[in-house]
Design an enzyme around this catalytic site. Structure first.
Site, PDB file in Angstrom:
ATOM      1  N   GLY A  11       0.838  -1.212   0.000  1.00  0.00           N
ATOM      2  CA  GLY A  11       0.000   0.000   0.000  1.00  0.00           C
ATOM      3  C   GLY A  11       0.863   1.249   0.000  1.00  0.00           C
ATOM      4  N   ASP A  37       2.294  -1.814  -4.329  1.00  0.00           N
ATOM      5  CA  ASP A  37       0.886  -1.423  -4.246  1.00  0.00           C
ATOM      6  C   ASP A  37       0.111  -2.325  -5.211  1.00  0.00           C
ATOM      7  OD1 ASP A  37      -0.358   1.418  -2.900  1.00  0.00           O
ATOM      8  OD2 ASP A  37      -1.664   0.290  -4.244  1.00  0.00           O
ATOM      9  N   ASP A  56      -0.952  -7.572  -4.661  1.00  0.00           N
ATOM     10  CA  ASP A  56      -2.280  -7.523  -4.036  1.00  0.00           C
ATOM     11  C   ASP A  56      -2.177  -8.210  -2.681  1.00  0.00           C
ATOM     12  OD1 ASP A  56      -4.950  -7.881  -3.231  1.00  0.00           O
ATOM     13  OD2 ASP A  56      -5.637  -7.949  -5.322  1.00  0.00           O
ATOM     14  N   TYR A 146     -15.187  -0.192   8.668  1.00  0.00           N
ATOM     15  CA  TYR A 146     -13.771   0.196   8.774  1.00  0.00           C
ATOM     16  C   TYR A 146     -13.297   0.067  10.220  1.00  0.00           C
ATOM     17  CZ  TYR A 146      -9.699   3.398   8.564  1.00  0.00           C
ATOM     18  OH  TYR A 146      -8.449   3.977   8.655  1.00  0.00           O
ATOM     19  N   LYS A 150     -10.549  -2.420  12.091  1.00  0.00           N
ATOM     20  CA  LYS A 150      -9.411  -1.897  12.864  1.00  0.00           C
ATOM     21  C   LYS A 150      -9.339  -2.552  14.248  1.00  0.00           C
ATOM     22  CE  LYS A 150      -7.498   0.601   9.780  1.00  0.00           C
ATOM     23  NZ  LYS A 150      -6.241   0.112   9.204  1.00  0.00           N
ATOM     24  N   ILE A 176      -4.867  12.156   9.239  1.00  0.00           N
ATOM     25  CA  ILE A 176      -3.516  12.574   8.844  1.00  0.00           C
ATOM     26  C   ILE A 176      -3.624  13.647   7.762  1.00  0.00           C
ATOM     27  CG2 ILE A 176      -1.285  11.816   7.940  1.00  0.00           C
ATOM     28  CD1 ILE A 176      -2.030  10.624  10.720  1.00  0.00           C
TER      29      ILE A 176
HETATM   30  P1  NAD Z   1      -4.700   5.333   1.271  1.00  0.00           P
HETATM   31  O1  NAD Z   1      -6.091   4.977   0.891  1.00  0.00           O
HETATM   32  O2  NAD Z   1      -4.172   6.650   0.865  1.00  0.00           O
HETATM   33  O3  NAD Z   1      -3.677   4.228   0.745  1.00  0.00           O
HETATM   34  C1  NAD Z   1      -3.968   2.858   0.830  1.00  0.00           C
HETATM   35  C2  NAD Z   1      -3.196   2.163  -0.267  1.00  0.00           C
HETATM   36  O4  NAD Z   1      -3.569   0.781  -0.239  1.00  0.00           O
HETATM   37  C3  NAD Z   1      -3.544   2.691  -1.674  1.00  0.00           C
HETATM   38  O5  NAD Z   1      -2.370   3.094  -2.343  1.00  0.00           O
HETATM   39  C4  NAD Z   1      -4.204   1.502  -2.353  1.00  0.00           C
HETATM   40  O6  NAD Z   1      -3.915   1.402  -3.729  1.00  0.00           O
HETATM   41  C5  NAD Z   1      -3.606   0.339  -1.574  1.00  0.00           C
HETATM   42  N1  NAD Z   1      -4.415  -0.873  -1.692  1.00  0.00           N
HETATM   43  C6  NAD Z   1      -5.765  -0.975  -1.731  1.00  0.00           C
HETATM   44  N2  NAD Z   1      -6.127  -2.253  -1.919  1.00  0.00           N
HETATM   45  C7  NAD Z   1      -4.983  -2.976  -1.965  1.00  0.00           C
HETATM   46  C8  NAD Z   1      -4.696  -4.343  -2.157  1.00  0.00           C
HETATM   47  N3  NAD Z   1      -5.685  -5.237  -2.346  1.00  0.00           N
HETATM   48  N4  NAD Z   1      -3.406  -4.746  -2.137  1.00  0.00           N
HETATM   49  C9  NAD Z   1      -2.410  -3.852  -1.987  1.00  0.00           C
HETATM   50  N5  NAD Z   1      -2.613  -2.531  -1.821  1.00  0.00           N
HETATM   51  C10 NAD Z   1      -3.886  -2.105  -1.813  1.00  0.00           C
HETATM   52  O7  NAD Z   1      -4.586   5.131   2.858  1.00  0.00           O
HETATM   53  P2  NAD Z   1      -3.568   5.821   3.876  1.00  0.00           P
HETATM   54  O8  NAD Z   1      -4.213   7.058   4.334  1.00  0.00           O
HETATM   55  O9  NAD Z   1      -2.212   5.870   3.304  1.00  0.00           O
HETATM   56  O10 NAD Z   1      -3.667   4.769   5.071  1.00  0.00           O
HETATM   57  C11 NAD Z   1      -2.660   3.834   5.347  1.00  0.00           C
HETATM   58  C12 NAD Z   1      -3.054   3.093   6.616  1.00  0.00           C
HETATM   59  O11 NAD Z   1      -3.214   4.047   7.689  1.00  0.00           O
HETATM   60  C13 NAD Z   1      -4.393   2.356   6.539  1.00  0.00           C
HETATM   61  O12 NAD Z   1      -4.334   1.192   7.323  1.00  0.00           O
HETATM   62  C14 NAD Z   1      -5.364   3.320   7.177  1.00  0.00           C
HETATM   63  O13 NAD Z   1      -6.486   2.656   7.712  1.00  0.00           O
HETATM   64  C15 NAD Z   1      -4.503   3.918   8.256  1.00  0.00           C
HETATM   65  N6  NAD Z   1      -4.980   5.208   8.720  1.00  0.00           N
HETATM   66  C16 NAD Z   1      -4.912   6.302   7.902  1.00  0.00           C
HETATM   67  C17 NAD Z   1      -5.380   7.538   8.361  1.00  0.00           C
HETATM   68  C18 NAD Z   1      -5.319   8.765   7.520  1.00  0.00           C
HETATM   69  O14 NAD Z   1      -5.878   9.804   7.911  1.00  0.00           O
HETATM   70  N7  NAD Z   1      -4.660   8.732   6.361  1.00  0.00           N
HETATM   71  C19 NAD Z   1      -5.919   7.627   9.655  1.00  0.00           C
HETATM   72  C20 NAD Z   1      -6.010   6.495  10.436  1.00  0.00           C
HETATM   73  C21 NAD Z   1      -5.516   5.291   9.958  1.00  0.00           C
HETATM   74  C1  AKB Z   2     -10.706   8.040   7.769  1.00  0.00           C
HETATM   75  O1  AKB Z   2     -11.219   9.164   7.907  1.00  0.00           O
HETATM   76  O2  AKB Z   2     -11.313   7.040   7.383  1.00  0.00           O
HETATM   77  C2  AKB Z   2      -9.254   7.888   8.170  1.00  0.00           C
HETATM   78  C3  AKB Z   2      -9.144   7.480   9.592  1.00  0.00           C
HETATM   79  C4  AKB Z   2      -9.329   8.469  10.660  1.00  0.00           C
HETATM   80  O3  AKB Z   2      -8.903   6.328   9.862  1.00  0.00           O
HETATM   81  N1  AKB Z   2      -8.571   9.106   7.910  1.00  0.00           N
END
Ligand code: NAD
Ligand code: AKB
Length: 327
Positions: A11, A37, A56, A146, A150, A176
């Site tokens: 990812g 990815d 994947d 979701y 988690k 984030i």
């Molecule tokens: P994002 O959606 O920007 O990136 C997720 C990536 O996963 C994408 O590049 C997507 O192509 C890839 N992906 C989707 N399906 C896939 C598969 N089958 N195999 C391989 N890759 C796959 O998400 P992010 O914001 O970078 O989040 C990363 C992690 O952090 C996640 O676990 C998310 O739940 C967690 N998180 C993010 C936030 C935030 O605000 N960004 C907050 C809390 C938790």
């Molecule tokens: C979302 O809004 O789904 C994420 C998170 C807080 O996990 N940014």
């Protein structure tokens, strides 16, 4: 010295992975961090600065093959469907967020990897959780799929450590905020979109109410806490798979007011949609004292310094080429 031989990031093209991977390459050596990815990486720094592959996360044997091919001893699993997208694709969310997590833990168990890092989220909490200064140990009854993935992911990570000795670590990230890669399909995304719209159009229609308060963090702090936890002494960690972590909390109205200090003409309207329900079920603020006392967590950015930095980074970029239009 790096605690890891090589790291597989799954990812890696997402909001967090696209920046975290580059910082890990600087820290651990470019050749030692494999970016993957689900689709082949686009041309750019992530593809050009080190090894990369299409992968994947639902394909366990492909994960194992990549780990063996590159001699990795750590997996950073960032693949997920976020809150809004997951609600629209419930089965895929389970398969990717939990099936994928299970696959990485199984590969780690079978091949004896040193560590799996997989983020949790403030979405692990739900409407029955105390919403202010939410404690580390509290009720975890999320009402989004979701959030369900988690909580399940944290439990699975703890189970794999107790049962098989697989060192699984995670952080309950807040929303984030970042300037490089747009977030994908979350509820806290408004706090990134607002900057693009403010700079490019001078106005923003927010999908959350003005008084919606959520915990947030700027990307440099997100990278810092991730690497701090990954490198921490496991013996000091009492909540390894899901630490509360935060840097700031603000309402949508407060963020707009801070942006207006820099862009006085900026206007905002509020048209809440279904994402308001998800936000209303999440904490307003987080008690992250366990992370601060057990492995020394300290954030660098508060809301005003984050806003100043976001505008300084995005304004020249968006004004010069019009790229990165928020969607
Ligand atoms: P994002 O959606 O920007 O990136 C997720 C990536 O996963 C994408 O590049 C997507 O192509 C890839 N992906 C989707 N399906 C896939 C598969 N089958 N195999 C391989 N890759 C796959 O998400 P992010 O914001 O970078 O989040 C990363 C992690 O952090 C996640 O676990 C998310 O739940 C967690 N998180 C993010 C936030 C935030 O605000 N960004 C907050 C809390 C938790
Ligand atoms: C979302 O809004 O789904 C994420 C998170 C807080 O996990 N940014």
């Amino acid at each position: 010295m790096s605690p890891f031989t090589r790291i597989l990031v799954i990812g890696a093209a997402g909001q967090i992975g696209s920046e975290l991977t580059l910082v890990m390459r600087e820290r651990y050596g470019a050749a030692n961090v494999v970016a993957s990815d689900v689709h082949p990486l686009k041309d750019g720094p992530l593809k050009e600065s080190g090894p990369h592959a299409a992968l994947d996360i639902r394909d366990r044997s492909a994960i194992a093959a990549l780990v063996q091919e590159h001699g990795c001893n750590c997996i950073v699993n960032l693949a997920a469907l976020l809150s809004a997208t997951a609600e629209q694709h419930v089965q895929a969310a389970w398969e990717i967020n939990i099936g994928g997590h299970y696959n990485t833990l199984e590969v780690a168990r079978e091949l004896g990897l040193k560590q799996v890092f997989c983020p949790s989220s403030i979405a692990a909490f739900g409407p029955t959780t105390p919403r202010d200064n939410t404690p580390q140990s509290t009720v975890l009854e999320p009402t989004t799929i979701y959030g369900v993935t988690k909580v399940s992911g944290e439990l699975l990570g703890n189970y794999y450590y107790q049962r098989f000795g697989v060192d699984c670590r995670g952080l309950r990230y807040p929303g984030i905020i970042s300037s490089d890669t747009l977030p994908g399909g979350g509820t806290t995304d408004y706090a990134v979109d607002i900057f693009y719209q403010a700079i490019q159009h001078g106005s923003y229609e927010c999908f959350l109410r003005e008084d919606t308060m959520l915990p947030m963090m700027y990307m440099p702090d997100c990278i810092k806490c991730t690497l701090d936890l990954m490198e921490a002494d496991r013996a000091k960690l009492s909540n390894a798979a899901g630490y509360n972590i935060t840097a700031m909390s603000f309402t949508a109205g407060e963020l707009a007011a801070e942006i207006r200090k820099h862009l006085p003409e900026f206007t905002i309207t509020y048209v809440p949609d279904v994402r308001q329900n998800y936000a209303d079920s999440w904490p307003r603020s987080i008690d992250d004292s366990a992370a601060r006392s057990e492995w020394g967590w300290q954030h660098d950015f508060d809301m005003p310094s984050m806003v100043t930095d976001m505008l300084a980074k995005l304004t020249p970029r968006l004004k010069s080429n019009g790229a990165g239009e928020a969607g």
